[in-house]
Design a protein around this motif. Structure first.
Motif, PDB file in Angstrom:
ATOM      1  N   LYS A 259     -35.728 -35.278 -41.234  1.00 53.38           N
ATOM      2  CA  LYS A 259     -36.292 -34.741 -40.346  1.00 53.38           C
ATOM      3  C   LYS A 259     -35.268 -34.111 -39.249  1.00 53.38           C
ATOM      4  O   LYS A 259     -35.626 -32.923 -38.800  1.00 53.38           O
ATOM      5  CB  LYS A 259     -37.116 -35.787 -39.675  1.00 53.38           C
ATOM      6  CG  LYS A 259     -38.198 -36.476 -40.237  1.00 53.38           C
ATOM      7  CD  LYS A 259     -39.386 -37.164 -39.484  1.00 53.38           C
ATOM      8  CE  LYS A 259     -38.985 -38.344 -38.927  1.00 53.38           C
ATOM      9  NZ  LYS A 259     -40.372 -38.891 -38.257  1.00 53.38           N
ATOM     10  N   ASN A 260     -34.214 -35.038 -38.916  1.00 52.71           N
ATOM     11  CA  ASN A 260     -33.257 -34.502 -38.077  1.00 52.71           C
ATOM     12  C   ASN A 260     -32.598 -33.337 -38.627  1.00 52.71           C
ATOM     13  O   ASN A 260     -32.251 -32.475 -37.820  1.00 52.71           O
ATOM     14  CB  ASN A 260     -32.101 -35.632 -37.943  1.00 52.71           C
ATOM     15  CG  ASN A 260     -32.732 -36.578 -36.964  1.00 52.71           C
ATOM     16  OD1 ASN A 260     -34.094 -36.587 -36.461  1.00 52.71           O
ATOM     17  ND2 ASN A 260     -32.077 -37.633 -36.540  1.00 52.71           N
ATOM     18  N   ILE A 263     -34.218 -30.348 -37.723  1.00 52.87           N
ATOM     19  CA  ILE A 263     -33.983 -29.678 -36.320  1.00 52.87           C
ATOM     20  C   ILE A 263     -32.814 -29.032 -36.415  1.00 52.87           C
ATOM     21  O   ILE A 263     -32.767 -28.059 -35.722  1.00 52.87           O
ATOM     22  CB  ILE A 263     -34.122 -31.119 -35.653  1.00 52.87           C
ATOM     23  CG1 ILE A 263     -35.530 -31.720 -35.776  1.00 52.87           C
ATOM     24  CG2 ILE A 263     -34.097 -30.452 -34.245  1.00 52.87           C
ATOM     25  CD1 ILE A 263     -36.969 -30.753 -35.254  1.00 52.87           C
ATOM     26  N   PHE A 264     -31.609 -29.692 -36.836  1.00 53.22           N
ATOM     27  CA  PHE A 264     -30.349 -28.923 -36.844  1.00 53.22           C
ATOM     28  C   PHE A 264     -30.398 -27.636 -37.519  1.00 53.22           C
ATOM     29  O   PHE A 264     -29.889 -26.555 -37.278  1.00 53.22           O
ATOM     30  CB  PHE A 264     -29.348 -29.749 -37.399  1.00 53.22           C
ATOM     31  CG  PHE A 264     -29.049 -30.912 -36.271  1.00 53.22           C
ATOM     32  CD1 PHE A 264     -29.753 -32.153 -36.096  1.00 53.22           C
ATOM     33  CD2 PHE A 264     -27.855 -30.732 -35.368  1.00 53.22           C
ATOM     34  CE1 PHE A 264     -29.054 -33.111 -35.088  1.00 53.22           C
ATOM     35  CE2 PHE A 264     -27.573 -31.636 -34.572  1.00 53.22           C
ATOM     36  CZ  PHE A 264     -28.141 -32.775 -34.456  1.00 53.22           C
ATOM     37  N   VAL A 293     -30.502 -28.031 -29.856  1.00 48.74           N
ATOM     38  CA  VAL A 293     -31.239 -29.120 -30.358  1.00 48.74           C
ATOM     39  C   VAL A 293     -31.848 -29.724 -29.301  1.00 48.74           C
ATOM     40  O   VAL A 293     -32.935 -30.358 -29.677  1.00 48.74           O
ATOM     41  CB  VAL A 293     -30.222 -29.996 -31.305  1.00 48.74           C
ATOM     42  CG1 VAL A 293     -30.754 -31.451 -31.560  1.00 48.74           C
ATOM     43  CG2 VAL A 293     -29.714 -29.191 -32.485  1.00 48.74           C
ATOM     44  N   PHE A 296     -35.244 -28.305 -28.792  1.00 51.84           N
ATOM     45  CA  PHE A 296     -36.386 -28.721 -29.910  1.00 51.84           C
ATOM     46  C   PHE A 296     -36.896 -30.091 -29.450  1.00 51.84           C
ATOM     47  O   PHE A 296     -38.123 -30.126 -29.800  1.00 51.84           O
ATOM     48  CB  PHE A 296     -35.611 -28.529 -31.176  1.00 51.84           C
ATOM     49  CG  PHE A 296     -35.641 -27.425 -31.873  1.00 51.84           C
ATOM     50  CD1 PHE A 296     -34.381 -26.527 -31.629  1.00 51.84           C
ATOM     51  CD2 PHE A 296     -36.656 -27.132 -32.688  1.00 51.84           C
ATOM     52  CE1 PHE A 296     -34.270 -25.163 -32.088  1.00 51.84           C
ATOM     53  CE2 PHE A 296     -36.577 -25.754 -33.464  1.00 51.84           C
ATOM     54  CZ  PHE A 296     -35.477 -24.788 -33.046  1.00 51.84           C
TER      55      PHE A 296
ATOM     56  N   SER B 301     -42.840 -36.865 -34.920  1.00 48.99           N
ATOM     57  CA  SER B 301     -41.639 -37.703 -33.826  1.00 48.99           C
ATOM     58  C   SER B 301     -40.338 -37.588 -34.649  1.00 48.99           C
ATOM     59  O   SER B 301     -40.446 -37.660 -35.800  1.00 48.99           O
ATOM     60  CB  SER B 301     -42.033 -38.978 -33.618  1.00 48.99           C
ATOM     61  OG  SER B 301     -42.175 -39.619 -34.610  1.00 48.99           O
ATOM     62  N   PHE B 302     -39.303 -37.482 -34.014  1.00 45.42           N
ATOM     63  CA  PHE B 302     -38.084 -37.450 -34.591  1.00 45.42           C
ATOM     64  C   PHE B 302     -37.040 -38.059 -33.407  1.00 45.42           C
ATOM     65  O   PHE B 302     -37.376 -37.864 -32.210  1.00 45.42           O
ATOM     66  CB  PHE B 302     -37.430 -36.409 -35.208  1.00 45.42           C
ATOM     67  CG  PHE B 302     -37.470 -35.214 -34.239  1.00 45.42           C
ATOM     68  CD1 PHE B 302     -38.459 -34.226 -33.910  1.00 45.42           C
ATOM     69  CD2 PHE B 302     -36.391 -34.741 -33.441  1.00 45.42           C
ATOM     70  CE1 PHE B 302     -38.491 -33.203 -33.297  1.00 45.42           C
ATOM     71  CE2 PHE B 302     -35.978 -33.830 -32.452  1.00 45.42           C
ATOM     72  CZ  PHE B 302     -37.284 -33.012 -32.645  1.00 45.42           C
ATOM     73  N   VAL B 303     -35.793 -38.457 -33.774  1.00 50.05           N
ATOM     74  CA  VAL B 303     -35.022 -39.206 -32.707  1.00 50.05           C
ATOM     75  C   VAL B 303     -33.861 -38.842 -33.089  1.00 50.05           C
ATOM     76  O   VAL B 303     -33.130 -39.050 -34.279  1.00 50.05           O
ATOM     77  CB  VAL B 303     -35.241 -40.741 -32.802  1.00 50.05           C
ATOM     78  CG1 VAL B 303     -34.086 -41.392 -31.787  1.00 50.05           C
ATOM     79  CG2 VAL B 303     -36.549 -41.217 -32.533  1.00 50.05           C
ATOM     80  N   ILE B 304     -33.118 -37.945 -32.282  1.00 53.02           N
ATOM     81  CA  ILE B 304     -31.968 -37.387 -32.303  1.00 53.02           C
ATOM     82  C   ILE B 304     -30.685 -38.459 -31.780  1.00 53.02           C
ATOM     83  O   ILE B 304     -30.911 -38.707 -30.513  1.00 53.02           O
ATOM     84  CB  ILE B 304     -31.700 -36.001 -31.799  1.00 53.02           C
ATOM     85  CG1 ILE B 304     -32.612 -34.951 -32.529  1.00 53.02           C
ATOM     86  CG2 ILE B 304     -30.333 -35.418 -32.024  1.00 53.02           C
ATOM     87  CD1 ILE B 304     -32.107 -34.321 -33.779  1.00 53.02           C
TER      88      ILE B 304
END
Lengths: 306, 306
Positions: A259-260, A263-264, A293, A296, B301-304
């Motif tokens: 998931k991350n 995003i990246f 990021v 986002f 949802s995502f957690v960076i």
């Protein structure tokens, strides 16, 4: 340990409503390796160019810490060349010129120094060459990500499916997911494609973001709403390169990390479209990437109370 | 204090690839008021029907706690009737029949008991009737949400713009945002539309989710990926009704609450398309709604980390 990127390194001539370029450096492996280099320092390219390719562009790969031992330079031959013109909506384009040149008989030679490959990015290329690359690696990489396109579905579907069977993550766009599966619903399409071999499927939807499918899990990633898309060329390759570069950085293959990684990858792709070709993604600071990021995060976060 | 919904209450005959219905109850105010009733208990309708309208359907409004004093029943006249057929992709449809009937000279009478209106939902209708509704409320509601469609942009753009000037939130789809603004980029379109009066703009993108724009802020809401869309009729009205119902429940108008309102509206809309007409959204439990909202949380949802 390294991240190997195979794909085209080429010349593009691009025309958009905002202007046009002469021959500039492009190609899936170019975009993907540059993007990956922002997250991982052992990126290596497998590709082929002619002797018309610019030494400065090869030097620029090195400046980004990208290994070029697997970049074959064919004397007396010319690099792959693509020319295209985008329509006003920037979502469709006409191909004006495709000169395969060195790509016509590309044999992906894997240098011994690449046999430490843990992460393999199969950029858009003939499925046969993508498969050969996998076969020539003595150890199966920890993560194989494959990008492809409708062109191979049109002319080499069986071959494509053989390669798809071997990879962990497939990245395609929504119309390609429909074509590959024969299903209109993206949920049904994803279910079918996940039975073809890949454990993860990423459906790229351009300005509508991306969907990640894995078993019964789905993640919907937003796209950054942009006032202007200057040149979409390479955005998908940049996304894929950022994705696998981030996965190599974190080192653990699971749904949350993917998931991350999406995003990246999306953040890098959002930079890519701001200028012609690779111009924007050649010179990003880590602060710029982090700030993007965070955009986002702000764009898609919400907190539902009880 | 109450939430007033104005719009059509009508008969629809719907054909999709999955089947077809006889005349069933439909209309923007029907979907929106039912959706709003899941979050707020003082929902009241302003609409008009003929004497062919079913008493059971009026009783069903009451069962949902929806006030019907403003629902005019015209003796000797027929209710508005629409018949349509969806194409295989479910994203486009042909209108087969439109009989305006009672809607042709609809005068939106506001009962005195509606003058406590704090939240006003202007469902899709002629912009003139929507404006008259605002003018007939003695106190300007705390929040006015307006839904409209391309049809009014085609035949009554000036009138439409006069009404848009008076509202707080406008909900339209992406092609309508482009038509209204003359801009292809949704960011540019949003900037122009926010200068026309509304402080908030929601761009509905169907299976691609929704965008909320306010000043320099943007929120991107996902849509739930669905294996099957059974009947899309009323999904936009359900979304709008769920949105304003949730806003009435929380009672404070700000960007963060609107983000959540979009998620709740999207959750209701995702139920709506699972069955023909209003069937599914007539009988939801609060547990079903909560579980669906949690699916949206998990989906996006995502957690960076740092």
């Amino acid at each position: 340990m390294s991240l190997v990127v195979i794909g085209t390194v080429a010349f593009d001539a691009i025309e958009t409503p905002f202007g046009k370029t002469d021959k500039i450096v492009g190609g899936a492996a170019t975009y993907a390796s540059l993007a990956a280099s922002y997250f991982y320092d052992k990126v290596k390219i497998v590709a082929v160019v002619g002797d018309d390719f610019h030494k400065e562009d090869i030097a620029d790969f090195k400046n980004h810490g990208i290994g070029v031992e697997g970049l074959q330079i064919k004397e007396g031959e010319k690099s792959f060349f693509w020319a295209g013109k985008y329509h006003n909506d920037m979502n469709s384009r006409d191909t004006l010129i495709t000169e395969l040149n060195v790509l016509a008989d590309f044999d992906p030679i894997i240098p011994d120094s690449y046999q430490d490959c843990e992460y393999l990015m199969l950029g858009n290329l003939t499925p046969q060459v993508q498969r050969t690359t996998i076969e020539r690696l003595k150890n199966r990489p920890k993560l194989i990500v494959m990008d492809t396109m409708n062109f191979w579905m049109d002319i080499a579907m069986d071959d494509l499916k053989q390669t798809i069977k071997l990879v962990d993550v497939l990245t395609i766009n929504d119309s390609e997911a429909r074509q590959l599966s024969g299903e209109y619903s993206l949920v049904k399409a994803a279910n079918k494609i996940l039975q073809m071999g890949p454990k993860y499927l990423i459906i790229k939807k351009g300005e509508h973001g991306a969907l990640l499918f894995h078993e019964d899990l789905v993640f919907s990633a937003p796209a950054l709403p942009l006032a202007e898309v200057f040149d979409p060329t390479g955005a998908g390759d940049t996304f894929a390169g950022g994705f696998i570069g981030y996965m190599a950085k974190v080192g653990t293959v699971n749904f949350n990390n993917m998931k991350n990684a999406i995003i990246f990858g999306s953040a890098l792709a959002s930079f890519c479209v701001e200028k012609f070709g690779t111009e924007k993604i050649r010179n990003l600071s880590s602060e710029e990437v982090s700030a993007r990021v965070q955009q986002f995060v702000g764009l898609s976060s919400f907190v539902i109370g009880q």
